[in-house]
Design a protein around this motif. Structure first.
Motif, PDB file in Angstrom:
ATOM      1  N   ARG A 103     -13.413 -18.654   8.536  1.00 34.37           N
ATOM      2  CA  ARG A 103     -14.038 -18.614   9.924  1.00 34.37           C
ATOM      3  C   ARG A 103     -14.170 -17.311  10.307  1.00 34.37           C
ATOM      4  O   ARG A 103     -13.917 -16.415   9.964  1.00 34.37           O
ATOM      5  CB  ARG A 103     -13.085 -19.309  10.748  1.00 34.37           C
ATOM      6  CG  ARG A 103     -12.591 -20.720  10.206  1.00 34.37           C
ATOM      7  CD  ARG A 103     -11.659 -21.559  10.796  1.00 34.37           C
ATOM      8  NE  ARG A 103     -11.954 -22.013  12.208  1.00 34.37           N
ATOM      9  CZ  ARG A 103     -11.271 -22.360  12.992  1.00 34.37           C
ATOM     10  NH1 ARG A 103     -10.137 -22.559  12.782  1.00 34.37           N
ATOM     11  NH2 ARG A 103     -11.807 -22.700  14.162  1.00 34.37           N
ATOM     12  N   THR A 104     -15.192 -17.417  11.490  1.00 31.61           N
ATOM     13  CA  THR A 104     -15.845 -16.259  12.222  1.00 31.61           C
ATOM     14  C   THR A 104     -15.472 -16.289  13.607  1.00 31.61           C
ATOM     15  O   THR A 104     -14.993 -17.479  13.824  1.00 31.61           O
ATOM     16  CB  THR A 104     -17.273 -15.951  11.763  1.00 31.61           C
ATOM     17  OG1 THR A 104     -17.774 -17.217  12.398  1.00 31.61           O
ATOM     18  CG2 THR A 104     -17.576 -15.783  10.316  1.00 31.61           C
ATOM     19  N   CYS A 105     -15.409 -15.163  14.270  1.00 32.59           N
ATOM     20  CA  CYS A 105     -15.055 -15.255  15.804  1.00 32.59           C
ATOM     21  C   CYS A 105     -16.179 -14.501  16.361  1.00 32.59           C
ATOM     22  O   CYS A 105     -16.339 -13.256  15.923  1.00 32.59           O
ATOM     23  CB  CYS A 105     -13.662 -14.632  15.780  1.00 32.59           C
ATOM     24  SG  CYS A 105     -13.140 -14.781  17.611  1.00 32.59           S
ATOM     25  N   ARG A 145     -14.085 -26.929  20.458  1.00 31.11           N
ATOM     26  CA  ARG A 145     -14.378 -25.525  19.669  1.00 31.11           C
ATOM     27  C   ARG A 145     -13.257 -24.760  20.002  1.00 31.11           C
ATOM     28  O   ARG A 145     -12.614 -24.533  21.114  1.00 31.11           O
ATOM     29  CB  ARG A 145     -15.673 -24.926  20.112  1.00 31.11           C
ATOM     30  CG  ARG A 145     -16.923 -25.981  19.835  1.00 31.11           C
ATOM     31  CD  ARG A 145     -18.117 -25.325  20.098  1.00 31.11           C
ATOM     32  NE  ARG A 145     -18.351 -25.717  21.493  1.00 31.11           N
ATOM     33  CZ  ARG A 145     -19.161 -25.325  22.501  1.00 31.11           C
ATOM     34  NH1 ARG A 145     -20.004 -24.598  21.915  1.00 31.11           N
ATOM     35  NH2 ARG A 145     -19.302 -25.634  23.736  1.00 31.11           N
ATOM     36  N   SER A 188     -16.143 -20.230  14.457  1.00 31.80           N
ATOM     37  CA  SER A 188     -16.735 -21.405  13.494  1.00 31.80           C
ATOM     38  C   SER A 188     -15.744 -22.366  13.012  1.00 31.80           C
ATOM     39  O   SER A 188     -14.476 -21.938  13.031  1.00 31.80           O
ATOM     40  CB  SER A 188     -17.514 -20.458  12.498  1.00 31.80           C
ATOM     41  OG  SER A 188     -16.479 -19.849  11.399  1.00 31.80           O
TER      42      SER A 188
END
Length: 155
Positions: free
Chosen positions: A91-93, A127, A81
């Protein structure tokens, strides 16, 4: 949970893109593990998927990352993210490319087995692709590398 970054995530290395609509591009992204052990939940911002591109294929390549008697290291690999290079925001993964990959336990390669690796829609911005530690190493091997050979094309 810190975010560690490869030279591509920090902008120190450029990300190649095709110059025609059907061009496929391949880039080998890599990150050397730090001396300090990685904890569950730590994220390595490893690769960048350029704007308006979708993955065609990928290969996860890892040296032996865990020198413990019963190696345990495992990780997810997927889209992160937030914005490329952002270390400040939470942030996420995801795990679109690999889920609970254990290739770093003995070293080797892994090909995607998840359909989601091949169904990532293009976006209008670059991204990040991250590696999220899901099981910590018994004895992390400092300086060893995790790599991702990513093939992508404009859509």
């Amino acid at each position: 949970m810190p975010i560690l970054q490869s030279p591509w995530a920090t902008g120190q290395r450029t990300i190649p893109v095709g110059d025609c609509s059907a061009d496929q591009t391949a880039q080998l992204f890599e990150f050397a593990l730090p001396v300090a052990g990685l904890a569950v939940g730590d994220i390595i911002e490893l690769a960048v998927l350029p704007a308006n591109n979708s993955p065609v294929d990928c290969i996860l390549i890892a040296e032996k990352l865990d020198n413990g008697g019963a190696p345990a290291i495992a990780f997810d690999v997927g889209l992160m993210s937030g914005d490329v290079g952002d270390k400040v925001s939470a942030r996420t993964c995801g795990a679109e490319l690999y889920a609970a990959a254990n290739v770093g336990q003995a070293g080797g390669i892994a090909r995607p087995t998840l359909a989601s690796a091949f169904t990532i829609d293009p976006a209008d911005k670059d991204r990040s692709i991250g590696v999220k530690i899901t099981a910590a190493a018994q004895a992390q091997a400092a300086g060893k590398k995790v790599r991702l050979m990513l093939q992508y094309r404009p859509v």
